[in-house]
Design an enzyme around this catalytic site. Structure first.
Site, PDB file in Angstrom:
ATOM      1  N   ASN A 101       0.795  -1.219   0.000  1.00 42.53           N
ATOM      2  CA  ASN A 101       0.000   0.000   0.000  1.00 42.53           C
ATOM      3  C   ASN A 101       0.832   1.275   0.000  1.00 42.53           C
ATOM      4  O   ASN A 101       0.281   2.370  -0.056  1.00 42.53           O
ATOM      5  CB  ASN A 101      -0.924   0.021   1.224  1.00 42.53           C
ATOM      6  CG  ASN A 101      -1.898  -1.131   1.234  1.00 42.53           C
ATOM      7  OD1 ASN A 101      -1.547  -2.221   1.672  1.00 42.53           O
ATOM      8  ND2 ASN A 101      -3.102  -0.913   0.737  1.00 42.53           N
ATOM      9  N   VAL A 128       0.063   6.550  -1.372  1.00 42.27           N
ATOM     10  CA  VAL A 128      -0.493   5.751  -0.287  1.00 42.27           C
ATOM     11  C   VAL A 128      -1.833   5.196  -0.745  1.00 42.27           C
ATOM     12  O   VAL A 128      -2.754   5.949  -1.053  1.00 42.27           O
ATOM     13  CB  VAL A 128      -0.683   6.592   0.991  1.00 42.27           C
ATOM     14  CG1 VAL A 128      -1.275   5.743   2.106  1.00 42.27           C
ATOM     15  CG2 VAL A 128       0.645   7.205   1.425  1.00 42.27           C
ATOM     16  N   CYS A 129      -1.936   3.885  -0.819  1.00 44.11           N
ATOM     17  CA  CYS A 129      -3.138   3.224  -1.334  1.00 44.11           C
ATOM     18  C   CYS A 129      -4.054   2.869  -0.171  1.00 44.11           C
ATOM     19  O   CYS A 129      -3.752   1.972   0.618  1.00 44.11           O
ATOM     20  CB  CYS A 129      -2.730   1.973  -2.111  1.00 44.11           C
ATOM     21  SG  CYS A 129      -4.054   1.249  -3.081  1.00 44.11           S
ATOM     22  N   LEU A 130      -5.179   3.564  -0.065  1.00 44.80           N
ATOM     23  CA  LEU A 130      -6.088   3.389   1.058  1.00 44.80           C
ATOM     24  C   LEU A 130      -7.474   3.865   0.649  1.00 44.80           C
ATOM     25  O   LEU A 130      -7.617   4.945   0.078  1.00 44.80           O
ATOM     26  CB  LEU A 130      -5.581   4.187   2.259  1.00 44.80           C
ATOM     27  CG  LEU A 130      -6.149   3.886   3.634  1.00 44.80           C
ATOM     28  CD1 LEU A 130      -5.762   2.487   4.094  1.00 44.80           C
ATOM     29  CD2 LEU A 130      -5.662   4.912   4.647  1.00 44.80           C
TER      30      LEU A 130
END
Length: 443
Positions: free
Chosen positions: A234, A241-243
């Site tokens: 992530n 930032v993968c969220l």
């Protein structure tokens, strides 16, 4: 794959469980490393008393409870080394930052220190360092060029940002520190300390945050200080930032940003608890389904081992280029944690599984994957001296390589040597004289 969102309910924001992932209750059995031994017939539980030392490294730290001494030994059988297991091949991420070795000699295998070693100005600085504070400028901020100090924001925007400030000032956990900019209220910087029991332990992970003009209708923008390293599915090496909470990954309504409910604190706690976790491999899309399987856990172990190596490189990157307003914090943190980190590296080099080091010793083997792989032990050994070299530059004298004392010369030995030389010289002269007499007699 995006982790589930941590929901925080006012007035005391706390991380809650998600609707799809239930928290695993782990009762960590802390074992004194000095008495650590593996009983294979007893499912890997610690039994017996075997004094040990990791390559001669013995240290007592101030954060270890009174009376607990950490000592591991390579003499005799190695309790960390398990039976050979299937090797899982994996692809190492591209690494942009490649730290150079320290120019100063270091000694990772013969370090010792008392608990007073870290009772220093650095420890006092960390104790007094505020979890939340404001600063004047952020010239090195990732989003510094994306706005101006003279920018006029709406009342809704100002009210929400000020509310976030108050919540952060009041409720930040001990391992998250935030600095907000007074002249650019849209900018914020946070650092998260990696939790023990994870491959991120003792590391510092920095994030730059910007509140867009239409905040809180949309989530904040977040950039990770990666140093070119991909330490998590992530957290991209480009800083993304993968969220789902940020809108950078899919998720249902409750997992996304809710303008009337979501807070900056919730976002930071989500990153800490759900991204920088114990088994980051399962954050990868499609891999969570393999959790608990032999294959999935084996791949997870290899991934976590590689993550720890990248975490060590991130430490070096941060020490060499600490972010603005956190310079002294970074150096003080690693000064205080240096011996702890080297102790962990030596234990990993000796076979302890990654993430198994906790305060006072090693987790119960049942909570780990038995032992570290051969490749991991080799990689840790190869990079430990680089990390220790940076610690030496900070002034951690316990890791400096002590010069070898000159050989002791005995006065009697010198006298005997001189006498032997004189005796040998006299013998040669007498031999030559005898030859001369023999020649004369023959004539």
């Amino acid at each position: 794959m995006d982790p589930d969102v941590v929901e925080i309910s006012p007035p005391h924001p706390l991380a809650s469980t998600s609707r799809t992932r239930k928290p695993r209750k782990v009762n960590l059995e802390v074992i004194d490393v000095e008495q650590y031994h593996v009983d294979k017939m007893n499912k890997g539980k610690a039994v017996g008393v075997i004094p040990m030392d990791v390559d001669g490294y013995t240290v007592v730290l101030n954060d270890i409870p009174t009376g607990v001494q950490v000592a591991i030994s390579t003499n005799g059988s190695n309790p960390f080394l398990a039976a050979p297991s299937t090797t899982v091949q994996h692809q190492t991420p591209n690494v942009v930052m490649e730290p150079s070795p320290s120019s100063r000699p270091v000694n990772c295998d013969d370090a010792s220190a008392s608990s007073e070693a870290v009772t220093s100005a650095q420890a006092n600085y960390l104790r007094d360092f505020k979890r939340f504070d404001t600063v004047d400028d952020f010239s090195d901020h990732h989003y510094a060029s994306k706005g101006k100090a003279s920018k006029q924001h709406s009342k809704t925007w100002l009210k929400k940002v000020q509310e976030d400030w108050k919540i952060l000032e009041k409720d930040l956990p001990e391992t998250i520190f935030v600095r907000a900019c007074e002249s650019r209220m849209d900018l914020m910087r946070a650092v998260i300390i990696g939790a023990e029991g994870t491959p991120y332990h003792d590391g510092l992970f920095f994030f730059d945050i910007q509140f867009p003009d239409n905040y809180p209708s949309v989530p904040p923008k977040v950039h990770y200080h990666s140093g070119g390293l991909r330490i998590n599915p992530n957290l991209y090496n480009c800083g993304k930032v993968c969220l789902s909470l940020l809108g950078t990954w899919t998720g249902n309504k409750r997992e996304k940003w809710l303008p009337q409910e979501s807070t900056m604190l919730q976002l930071l706690v989500s990153i800490q608890a759900l991204i920088l976790n114990q088994k980051p491999y399962f954050n990868e899309p499609g891999y969570e389904a393999t959790k608990g399987t032999t294959s999935g856990e084996a791949h997870s172990k290899v991934y976590s081992e590689n993550v720890f190596i990248l975490s060590l490189k991130t430490m070096v990157y941060s020490m060499r280029k600490p972010p603005k307003h956190f310079e002294e914090f970074v150096l003080s943190h690693y000064f205080v944690k240096a011996l702890d980190i080297v102790r962990a590296c030596n234990a990993y080099k000796n076979g302890a599984p990654v993430g198994s080091i906790v305060k006072g010793g090693v987790q119960g083997i049942e909570e780990t994957s038995q032992s570290g792989s051969k490749k991991f032990r080799t990689d840790v050994a190869a990079f430990t001296k680089t990390v220790a070299g940076e610690f030496v530059k900070l002034g951690v004298k316990e890791l400096e390589e002590k010069p070898k004392p000159p050989p002791v010369v005995n006065a009697n030995t010198e006298s005997n040597t001189a006498n032997r030389k004189r005796s040998r010289s006299s013998s040669i002269k007498e031999f030559l004289a005898n030859i001369g007499r023999c020649v004369f007699q023959l004539d």
